[in-house]
Motif scaffolding. Sequence first.
Motif, PDB file in Angstrom:
ATOM      1  N   LEU A   1       0.829  -1.210   0.000  1.00  0.00           N
ATOM      2  CA  LEU A   1       0.000   0.000   0.000  1.00  0.00           C
ATOM      3  C   LEU A   1       0.863   1.259   0.000  1.00  0.00           C
ATOM      4  CD1 LEU A   1      -2.862  -1.017   2.439  1.00  0.00           C
ATOM      5  CD2 LEU A   1      -2.985  -0.795  -0.048  1.00  0.00           C
ATOM      6  N   ASP A   2       1.986   1.211   0.710  1.00  0.00           N
ATOM      7  CA  ASP A   2       2.896   2.350   0.745  1.00  0.00           C
ATOM      8  C   ASP A   2       3.468   2.628  -0.641  1.00  0.00           C
ATOM      9  OD1 ASP A   2       4.338   4.401   2.193  1.00  0.00           O
ATOM     10  OD2 ASP A   2       6.126   3.163   1.903  1.00  0.00           O
TER      11      ASP A   2
ATOM     12  N   SER B   1       0.691   4.057  -2.820  1.00  0.00           N
ATOM     13  CA  SER B   1       0.362   5.442  -2.484  1.00  0.00           C
ATOM     14  C   SER B   1       1.427   6.405  -3.017  1.00  0.00           C
ATOM     15  CB  SER B   1       0.187   5.621  -0.976  1.00  0.00           C
ATOM     16  OG  SER B   1       1.419   5.572  -0.305  1.00  0.00           O
TER      17      SER B   1
ATOM     18  N   LYS C   1      -1.992   9.824   0.096  1.00  0.00           N
ATOM     19  CA  LYS C   1      -1.760   9.148   1.370  1.00  0.00           C
ATOM     20  C   LYS C   1      -2.371   7.746   1.361  1.00  0.00           C
ATOM     21  CE  LYS C   1      -3.652  12.514   3.722  1.00  0.00           C
ATOM     22  NZ  LYS C   1      -4.194  13.260   4.843  1.00  0.00           N
ATOM     23  N   VAL C   2      -1.761   6.846   2.142  1.00  0.00           N
ATOM     24  CA  VAL C   2      -2.270   5.481   2.250  1.00  0.00           C
ATOM     25  C   VAL C   2      -3.741   5.498   2.668  1.00  0.00           C
ATOM     26  CG1 VAL C   2      -2.062   3.297   3.515  1.00  0.00           C
ATOM     27  CG2 VAL C   2      -0.010   4.459   2.715  1.00  0.00           C
TER      28      VAL C   2
ATOM     29  N   LEU D   1      -6.214   5.744  -0.255  1.00  0.00           N
ATOM     30  CA  LEU D   1      -6.214   4.768  -1.346  1.00  0.00           C
ATOM     31  C   LEU D   1      -7.589   4.150  -1.599  1.00  0.00           C
ATOM     32  CD1 LEU D   1      -2.842   2.861  -0.853  1.00  0.00           C
ATOM     33  CD2 LEU D   1      -3.457   4.401  -2.712  1.00  0.00           C
TER      34      LEU D   1
END
Length: 54
Positions: free
Chosen positions: A17-18, A21, A27-28, A31
């Motif tokens: 996810l990082d 993003s 930002k995460v 998402l």
Amino acid sequence: MAKSFTEGLSTRLLKELDVLSKQKGIKVDDLFREGNGMGNLNPKIVYEEILSNL
């Protein structure tokens, strides 16, 4: 064993996810939000893709 698996999955999910993003420039937390400038990700699809890569 279950705890180790869950922690490993959580760590891997956060890393994925990082990366996503950073690629999208949001930002995460954003998402999975819908709307203009948000990630618009479908949680079910993301989860299935991550599980298939384990």
